[in-house]
Scaffold this active site. Sequence first.
Site, mmCIF file in Angstrom:
data_model
loop_
_atom_site.group_PDB
_atom_site.id
_atom_site.type_symbol
_atom_site.label_atom_id
_atom_site.label_comp_id
_atom_site.label_asym_id
_atom_site.label_seq_id
_atom_site.Cartn_x
_atom_site.Cartn_y
_atom_site.Cartn_z
ATOM 1 N N CYS A 1 25.149 16.801 -118.165
ATOM 2 C CA CYS A 1 25.073 17.854 -117.307
ATOM 3 C C CYS A 1 24.638 18.488 -118.270
ATOM 4 O O CYS A 1 25.237 18.925 -119.162
ATOM 5 C CB CYS A 1 25.796 17.721 -116.587
ATOM 6 S SG CYS A 1 26.034 18.287 -115.428
ATOM 7 N N CYS B 1 29.146 24.352 -115.683
ATOM 8 C CA CYS B 1 30.201 24.739 -115.517
ATOM 9 C C CYS B 1 31.302 25.076 -116.536
ATOM 10 O O CYS B 1 31.810 23.636 -116.996
ATOM 11 C CB CYS B 1 30.808 23.257 -114.403
ATOM 12 S SG CYS B 1 29.365 23.239 -112.519
ATOM 13 N N CYS C 1 34.705 21.545 -116.904
ATOM 14 C CA CYS C 1 34.261 21.332 -116.372
ATOM 15 C C CYS C 1 33.677 20.388 -117.924
ATOM 16 O O CYS C 1 32.426 20.632 -118.563
ATOM 17 C CB CYS C 1 32.420 20.684 -115.460
ATOM 18 S SG CYS C 1 32.201 18.855 -115.654
ATOM 19 N N GLY D 1 27.785 14.091 -114.638
ATOM 20 C CA GLY D 1 26.027 14.233 -114.101
ATOM 21 C C GLY D 1 26.133 15.204 -112.833
ATOM 22 O O GLY D 1 26.661 15.189 -111.871
ATOM 23 N N GLU D 2 24.990 15.455 -112.769
ATOM 24 C CA GLU D 2 24.646 16.197 -111.271
ATOM 25 C C GLU D 2 23.596 15.916 -110.186
ATOM 26 O O GLU D 2 22.696 15.206 -110.292
ATOM 27 C CB GLU D 2 24.156 18.120 -111.201
ATOM 28 C CG GLU D 2 23.058 18.634 -110.098
ATOM 29 C CD GLU D 2 24.627 18.228 -109.184
ATOM 30 O OE1 GLU D 2 25.236 18.880 -108.998
ATOM 31 O OE2 GLU D 2 23.978 18.398 -107.853
ATOM 32 N N SER E 1 30.749 21.574 -104.917
ATOM 33 C CA SER E 1 31.313 22.155 -105.424
ATOM 34 C C SER E 1 31.714 23.682 -105.308
ATOM 35 O O SER E 1 30.719 24.181 -105.624
ATOM 36 C CB SER E 1 31.440 21.454 -106.604
ATOM 37 O OG SER E 1 31.683 20.501 -107.035
ATOM 38 N N LEU E 2 32.619 24.545 -104.163
ATOM 39 C CA LEU E 2 32.515 25.165 -104.317
ATOM 40 C C LEU E 2 33.349 26.418 -104.729
ATOM 41 O O LEU E 2 32.477 27.346 -105.678
ATOM 42 C CB LEU E 2 32.816 25.686 -102.620
ATOM 43 C CG LEU E 2 32.746 26.865 -102.400
ATOM 44 C CD1 LEU E 2 31.589 27.403 -101.816
ATOM 45 C CD2 LEU E 2 33.396 27.374 -100.516
ATOM 46 N N CYS F 1 36.411 14.463 -114.148
ATOM 47 C CA CYS F 1 35.056 14.691 -115.000
ATOM 48 C C CYS F 1 34.381 15.019 -116.653
ATOM 49 O O CYS F 1 34.596 16.488 -117.275
ATOM 50 C CB CYS F 1 34.595 15.808 -114.065
ATOM 51 S SG CYS F 1 32.500 15.527 -114.129
HETATM 52 N N1 SAH Z 1 28.015 17.679 -110.517
HETATM 53 C C1 SAH Z 1 28.399 17.512 -109.550
HETATM 54 C C2 SAH Z 1 29.380 16.433 -109.733
HETATM 55 C C3 SAH Z 1 30.477 16.066 -110.519
HETATM 56 S S1 SAH Z 1 31.886 16.707 -110.238
HETATM 57 C C4 SAH Z 1 28.945 18.517 -108.667
HETATM 58 O O1 SAH Z 1 29.654 19.832 -109.456
HETATM 59 O O2 SAH Z 1 29.989 18.260 -107.615
HETATM 60 C C5 SAH Z 1 32.719 16.207 -108.999
HETATM 61 C C6 SAH Z 1 34.148 17.800 -108.995
HETATM 62 O O3 SAH Z 1 34.978 18.179 -110.079
HETATM 63 C C7 SAH Z 1 33.223 18.570 -108.737
HETATM 64 O O4 SAH Z 1 33.741 19.367 -107.173
HETATM 65 C C8 SAH Z 1 33.168 19.647 -110.471
HETATM 66 O O5 SAH Z 1 33.527 20.768 -109.731
HETATM 67 C C9 SAH Z 1 35.126 18.498 -110.194
HETATM 68 N N2 SAH Z 1 35.623 19.312 -111.875
HETATM 69 C C10 SAH Z 1 35.462 19.282 -113.053
HETATM 70 N N3 SAH Z 1 35.359 19.355 -113.711
HETATM 71 C C11 SAH Z 1 37.373 19.338 -113.468
HETATM 72 C C12 SAH Z 1 38.438 20.118 -113.413
HETATM 73 N N4 SAH Z 1 38.289 19.753 -115.301
HETATM 74 N N5 SAH Z 1 39.050 20.034 -112.769
HETATM 75 C C13 SAH Z 1 39.166 19.353 -111.399
HETATM 76 N N6 SAH Z 1 37.860 20.217 -111.119
HETATM 77 C C14 SAH Z 1 36.833 19.078 -112.296
#
Ligand code: SAH
Length: 346
Positions: A109, A113, A116, A161-162, A216-217, A335
Site C-alpha cells: 500500500c 499510515c 499499518c 491496500g487502499e 478510517s478516521l 492489516c
Molecule cells: N486502506 C483501507 C483499508 C485497509 S486497513 C483503509 O485505510 O481503510 C483496514 C483498517 O485497519 C483501517 O481502518 C486501518 O486503519 C486499520 N488498521 C491498520 N493497521 C492497524 C493496526 N495495527 N491496528 C488496528 N487497526 C489497524
Amino acid sequence: MKDIIQNYNLSQLTALVAEMGEKPFRAKQLYSGIMRGHNISDIPALPASFIAALLERFEDCTLEIVKTLTSADGTEKYLFRLADGNIVEGVLMKYKYGNTQCVSTQVGCRMGCKFCASTLGGRIRDLTSGEILSQVLKVNALHGGTPAKRQVTNVVLMGSGEPLDNYDNVVKFIRDMSAEGGINISPRNVSLSTCGLVPQMYSLAEEGLPVNLTVSLHNVTDEERARTMPIAKKYKISEILDACTNYFNKTGRRYIFEYSLIEGENADERHARALITLLKGRPCHVNLIRLNDVKERKLLAASERGAQTFLKILTDGGLSATLRRRMGADIGGACGQLRAGYLAQQ
Ligand code: SAH
C-alpha cells in the site's frame, strides 16, 4: 504473467469461448468451475483440448493458499500466493450470522499510515478484479462452500491496500462478485474501507452499488491525524465528512468510521468529546478497536479500560458506537502483519 480468467464475467467468457471456436455451453461450464474455486486444469467438465488452449492464454492457478493460521477465537488467517509470486493476506472471521472475509486489494500500500504493516514496503502493484475475487472463491471452496451454498457471506475490503487507490478493479470485483449465477454476494454485504480518498468517494456514490462505506478516521483534527496518516495532508476531515453526506444522500446507506485507539495519539477523553462534536446527528456508526501493536513502529494500543471509557463517552454523548474485539490478535490479525512476518522470514 499471463491473463487471469477470473477477470472475466459470464458475458466476457461467452465472448471468449466464441472467439476460441468452442461450443457456447462451454462458457457456463467454465464459469461454474471458476465460481467453485477450481483452477482451469481442475474443471472436470472441460475437454482436455480446450483446457490446453486456455492455459496458453491464462494462468492456471491465479492464487494459492500457501499458509493458514487459526486463532484461538476461530479466526483464520491466510497467506495467498499470486501467479507472479507476490504474497497477499486474508482473514475469515466467524460470527453467529455468517462468515466475514477480509480481502486485499493491492500488494502492499502507498498510503503510508504509520500504524499499518501493509505500508512497510510501499505499494508493489494493484490486484486485478479476478485476483481479488479469487481470494473469496478459494476460501469459500476451502470451507466446502459452493455458489449455491456459500460459506463466505460477507466481505470487507480491509486487507492490504487502499481499495479506492485501485478503483476500477475494485468496482469490477464488487460487480462480478454480486452477479447472479455466480457466487452472488450482494454489495449490501460488502464493506469498503478507505483512508479517505475524497474524489473516489464521490465516484463510488455514482456506481449504483450499495456497499457499506467505511472511513478510517483515527483522529479528530487534520493536524493530529496527519501524524499517523499522511493522506490527512491532502484531504481534510471536513471534506471527508462532506463526501460521506453525499454518499448517504445518493445511496441511503449510513456510513461507518473506523477508529483504532492508540495510546498517547488519539485515545484521550478530549478526543472522544471532539468526536461527538464532529459526528453527532450524522447517520453514522463508530467502530472502535484497540490498535494491534505493530512492533516495527513504536505505536501501542490504548488500555482496555481506556477504550471502555472512550466508548462510554461516545455513547453517552449520543453517538452509535461499538468497541470491536481484536479478533485474531494472536495470529497477527491486523492489516499486513502476517505478510510482513512471512516476508521477514524469507
Ligand atoms: N486502506 C483501507 C483499508 C485497509 S486497513 C483503509 O485505510 O481503510 C483496514 C483498517 O485497519 C483501517 O481502518 C486501518 O486503519 C486499520 N488498521 C491498520 N493497521 C492497524 C493496526 N495495527 N491496528 C488496528 N487497526 C489497524
